[in-house]
Design a protein around this motif. Structure first.
Motif, mmCIF file in Angstrom:
data_model
loop_
_atom_site.group_PDB
_atom_site.id
_atom_site.type_symbol
_atom_site.label_atom_id
_atom_site.label_comp_id
_atom_site.label_asym_id
_atom_site.label_seq_id
_atom_site.Cartn_x
_atom_site.Cartn_y
_atom_site.Cartn_z
ATOM 1 N N MET A 1 0.855 -1.190 0.000
ATOM 2 C CA MET A 1 0.000 0.000 0.000
ATOM 3 C C MET A 1 0.889 1.238 0.000
ATOM 4 O O MET A 1 1.774 1.362 0.835
ATOM 5 N N SER A 2 0.655 2.153 -0.925
ATOM 6 C CA SER A 2 1.439 3.379 -1.009
ATOM 7 C C SER A 2 1.090 4.327 0.117
ATOM 8 O O SER A 2 -0.030 4.371 0.598
ATOM 9 N N GLU A 3 2.076 5.153 0.527
ATOM 10 C CA GLU A 3 1.813 6.163 1.542
ATOM 11 C C GLU A 3 1.728 7.551 0.954
ATOM 12 O O GLU A 3 1.751 8.548 1.660
ATOM 13 N N ASP A 4 1.615 7.680 -0.374
ATOM 14 C CA ASP A 4 1.671 8.984 -1.003
ATOM 15 C C ASP A 4 0.565 9.926 -0.526
ATOM 16 O O ASP A 4 0.763 11.124 -0.442
ATOM 17 N N GLN A 5 -0.624 9.406 -0.267
ATOM 18 C CA GLN A 5 -1.729 10.242 0.175
ATOM 19 C C GLN A 5 -2.086 9.848 1.603
ATOM 20 O O GLN A 5 -2.565 8.766 1.851
ATOM 21 N N HIS A 10 -8.913 2.893 4.176
ATOM 22 C CA HIS A 10 -8.539 1.567 3.682
ATOM 23 C C HIS A 10 -9.382 1.178 2.478
ATOM 24 O O HIS A 10 -10.563 0.867 2.609
ATOM 25 N N ILE A 11 -8.779 1.214 1.297
ATOM 26 C CA ILE A 11 -9.418 0.753 0.069
ATOM 27 C C ILE A 11 -8.419 -0.174 -0.614
ATOM 28 O O ILE A 11 -7.371 0.280 -1.085
ATOM 29 N N PRO A 12 -8.668 -1.486 -0.662
ATOM 30 C CA PRO A 12 -7.704 -2.403 -1.279
ATOM 31 C C PRO A 12 -7.437 -2.035 -2.742
ATOM 32 O O PRO A 12 -8.369 -1.752 -3.503
ATOM 33 N N VAL A 13 -6.184 -2.054 -3.116
ATOM 34 C CA VAL A 13 -5.754 -1.628 -4.453
ATOM 35 C C VAL A 13 -6.000 -2.743 -5.469
ATOM 36 O O VAL A 13 -5.745 -3.929 -5.187
ATOM 37 N N LEU A 14 -6.523 -2.380 -6.646
ATOM 38 C CA LEU A 14 -6.764 -3.316 -7.745
ATOM 39 C C LEU A 14 -7.511 -4.563 -7.267
ATOM 40 O O LEU A 14 -7.218 -5.682 -7.678
ATOM 41 N N LEU A 15 -8.479 -4.364 -6.405
ATOM 42 C CA LEU A 15 -9.156 -5.478 -5.740
ATOM 43 C C LEU A 15 -9.820 -6.422 -6.733
ATOM 44 O O LEU A 15 -9.608 -7.644 -6.692
ATOM 45 N N ASP A 16 -10.638 -5.886 -7.635
ATOM 46 C CA ASP A 16 -11.357 -6.748 -8.573
ATOM 47 C C ASP A 16 -10.408 -7.521 -9.481
ATOM 48 O O ASP A 16 -10.634 -8.700 -9.782
ATOM 49 N N ARG A 17 -9.345 -6.866 -9.912
ATOM 50 C CA ARG A 17 -8.389 -7.523 -10.806
ATOM 51 C C ARG A 17 -7.649 -8.649 -10.085
ATOM 52 O O ARG A 17 -7.412 -9.728 -10.660
ATOM 53 N N ILE A 18 -7.284 -8.427 -8.839
ATOM 54 C CA ILE A 18 -6.586 -9.467 -8.080
ATOM 55 C C ILE A 18 -7.505 -10.662 -7.844
ATOM 56 O O ILE A 18 -7.094 -11.818 -7.994
ATOM 57 N N VAL A 19 -8.758 -10.406 -7.506
ATOM 58 C CA VAL A 19 -9.717 -11.499 -7.345
ATOM 59 C C VAL A 19 -9.863 -12.260 -8.660
ATOM 60 O O VAL A 19 -9.869 -13.510 -8.691
ATOM 61 N N ASN A 301 -8.634 8.072 -9.121
ATOM 62 C CA ASN A 301 -9.397 9.212 -8.602
ATOM 63 C C ASN A 301 -10.107 8.857 -7.306
ATOM 64 O O ASN A 301 -10.206 9.681 -6.384
ATOM 65 N N HIS A 302 -10.616 7.637 -7.224
ATOM 66 C CA HIS A 302 -11.356 7.190 -6.041
ATOM 67 C C HIS A 302 -10.421 6.867 -4.884
ATOM 68 O O HIS A 302 -10.772 7.070 -3.713
ATOM 69 N N ASN A 303 -9.232 6.365 -5.203
ATOM 70 C CA ASN A 303 -8.271 5.918 -4.189
ATOM 71 C C ASN A 303 -6.883 6.420 -4.559
ATOM 72 O O ASN A 303 -6.118 5.725 -5.229
ATOM 73 N N PRO A 304 -6.515 7.638 -4.159
ATOM 74 C CA PRO A 304 -5.218 8.201 -4.549
ATOM 75 C C PRO A 304 -4.027 7.328 -4.170
ATOM 76 O O PRO A 304 -2.985 7.380 -4.826
ATOM 77 N N ARG A 305 -4.171 6.511 -3.122
ATOM 78 C CA ARG A 305 -3.056 5.654 -2.726
ATOM 79 C C ARG A 305 -2.730 4.590 -3.778
ATOM 80 O O ARG A 305 -1.664 3.987 -3.749
#
Length: 321
Positions: A1-5, A10-19, A301-305
């Motif tokens: 998880m990036s700390e840039d923002q 907590h919004i899991p990154v690329l969630l649908d694609r990983i599933v 846009n929805h999850n800057p991290r």
């Protein structure tokens, strides 16, 4: 998880694609999914819901994260096993659990939302906080130990190598000079020293002026790159045929060893020029992503991290070594 923002939640990154990429390997009863960086359990919950015949081994070095994830994953009952460990201990964890072969592995590198958002953990450069930065809360040297104890040359080496900071020498000298007056205890004073050491024209480009220094300190405190180098071969070796290994990286220092390891694993090992590649020399893995997949504009846009995330996935083809 990036700390840039900071503070994005907590919004899991690329969630649908990983599933989508992991669940085809988890269809058989008794399939095992290993989340090496469990965090708050967002990816794990989604994978377990989408693969009802799979069970989870969730690994995290952070006891706070394990406690939070345990509460989130409680509805999955005995399908969930949680283990406190660093991810380069994967082989030992699987041996203790009696599961030397697994069907899916995920490593979401960097920081979890819990670590970013809890000020007392000391990862933030945008707010004043203790200089801690330990992913294993309460264990090992802190960032304060590093900035107050390392020689200028060693500090500069870390900032260049782990932060890709072009003003590493100037920042290191400034830190040493400032700590001779008073040791560093919190982030605000360190940020001031870093900002003052960077030429004025460079302070307004490339993000927050302390971003690269804080990244370097965090990596040093937690041994992140050494742990990643240890994880990659263990995770590939642990996969059963058809098993899949997904890695989310957030900067080039993380992504480069993943890219190189996956490229080597998915390349035939026969001497060049052979008209037919013998079975024992064929690649054991294939890549399921073309290069590194990045989040789309809507997710960014929805999850800057998620903005800097890079996803790579490899699938095991055979057992041949």
């Amino acid at each position: 998880m990036s700390e840039d923002q900071q503070g994005a939640g907590h919004i899991p990154v690329l969630l649908d694609r990983i599933v989508e990429l992991l669940t085809p390997a988890l269809d058989a009863p008794g399939s095992v999914y290993v989340d090496c960086t469990l965090g708050l359990g967002g990816h794990a919950a989604a994978v377990l819901a989408a693969a009802p015949r799979a069970r989870l081994i969730g690994i995290d070095r952070d006891p706070e994260a394990l406690a939070e994830a345990g509460r989130r994953l409680a509805p999955f009952g005995d399908r969930v096993t949680l283990v406190r460990a660093v991810y380069d201990e994967l082989g030992d964890v699987l041996a203790r659990e009696g599961t030397p072969r697994v069907q899916a592995v995920l490593a979401d590198l960097g920081l979890s939302s819990l670590q970013i958002d809890r000020r007392e953990r000391g990862f933030a450069y945008a707010v004043d906080a203790p200089l801690d930065m330990r992913m294993s809360a309460g264990t090992g040297p802190t960032a304060a130990d590093v900035v107050n104890g390392y020689a200028a040359a060693e500090l500069a080496r870390i900032l260049r190598g782990y932060g890709e900071e072009r003003f590493a020498d100037r920042i290191a000298r400034a830190i040493v000079a400032a700590r001779d007056t008073e040791p560093f205890t919190t982030s605000a004073r360190l940020v001031e020293v870093i900002s003052a050491a960077i030429p004025a024209a460079a302070r307004h480009t490339g993000g927050h002026p302390a971003k690269r220094t804080f990244q370097a300190l965090r990596i040093e405190v937690n041994g992140e790159l050494a742990a990643l180098e240890g994880l990659l071969p263990q995770a590939l070796d642990a996969l059963a045929p058809g098993g899949r290994f997904a890695v989310l990286a957030y900067h080039s220092l993380e992504d480069r060893p993943v890219k190189n390891t996956f490229a080597a694993a998915s390349t035939d090992r026969a001497p060049r020029g052979l008209p037919v590649v013998p079975k024992e020399y064929k690649a054991r893995f294939r890549l399921l992503t073309r290069g590194a997949e990045r989040p789309g504009e809507e997710e960014r846009n929805h999850n800057p991290r998620a903005a800097s995330a890079r996803l790579r996935v490899a699938e095991r083809l055979s057992e041949e070594s």
